[in-house]
Enzyme design. Sequence first.
Site, PDB file in Angstrom:
ATOM      1  CE  LYS A   1      -3.875   1.917   2.646  1.00 31.29           C
ATOM      2  NZ  LYS A   1      -4.674   1.752   3.894  1.00 31.29           N
TER       3      LYS A   1
ATOM      4  CG  HIS B   1      -3.018   5.173   0.217  1.00 30.99           C
ATOM      5  ND1 HIS B   1      -3.000   4.180  -0.740  1.00 30.99           N
ATOM      6  CD2 HIS B   1      -4.187   5.008   0.905  1.00 30.99           C
ATOM      7  CE1 HIS B   1      -4.113   3.467  -0.655  1.00 30.99           C
ATOM      8  NE2 HIS B   1      -4.836   3.947   0.338  1.00 30.99           N
TER       9      HIS B   1
END
Length: 226
Positions: free
Chosen positions: A115, A117
């Site tokens: 991921k 963010h």
Amino acid sequence: MNANVTLDAASATTGELSHEFIAFACELGVLRFGEFKTKAGRLSPYFFNAGLFNDGASLSRLSDFYARRILSAGIRFDVLFGPAYKGIPLAAGAAMALSGLGRNTPYAYNRKEAKDHGEGGTLVGAPLKGRVLIIDDVISAGTSVRESVDLIRAAGATPVAVVIALDRQERGQGDLSAVQEVEKDFGIPVISVAGLTDLIAYLSGHPELENKLAAVREYRVRYGVD
């Protein structure tokens, strides 16, 4: 939570727990009989599909089997780890079941893709530290276990064992089974709730299923390992 609850949960013999689990899997149709092609190209007389533990009641009971088997094995561990994707609900469910038996345990899992963010990274949940117990459904080629071991070690933690629902107890490409290869390669035990030996014992004691027994025994003779 009374400490005696944990002790009582761990006191059931492995054979009793395995018998109970096989009955449960057959009842739900998770364990099916017929003719199924395995990843190795073999025609197997039975098939175990853990994806069919797909509602709250069945997942809760499955998690209880994992928790009881973990306690009976007496493994020292600090964190549960569930490899994506099937291992995620298994680790979460086992953590809840262990909590109900008096053992509150943190758990973590990984993403297939990092991921970029928010918190970022591939690991979610509790920090991987100390002794880590891997939870999965079965071991076919051992790929998810190998990836899990790499992630755990990269985080500075130590993988101590793998717990699975069913051990097919059959050879891989060589003389060892996938489970035995994992044990040999990483020096950690693989603990199963039940195995092919338990399935044969269960079929032997149920007349309505004995017509499946000959095919399963023949398969064990051709491909089985101890």
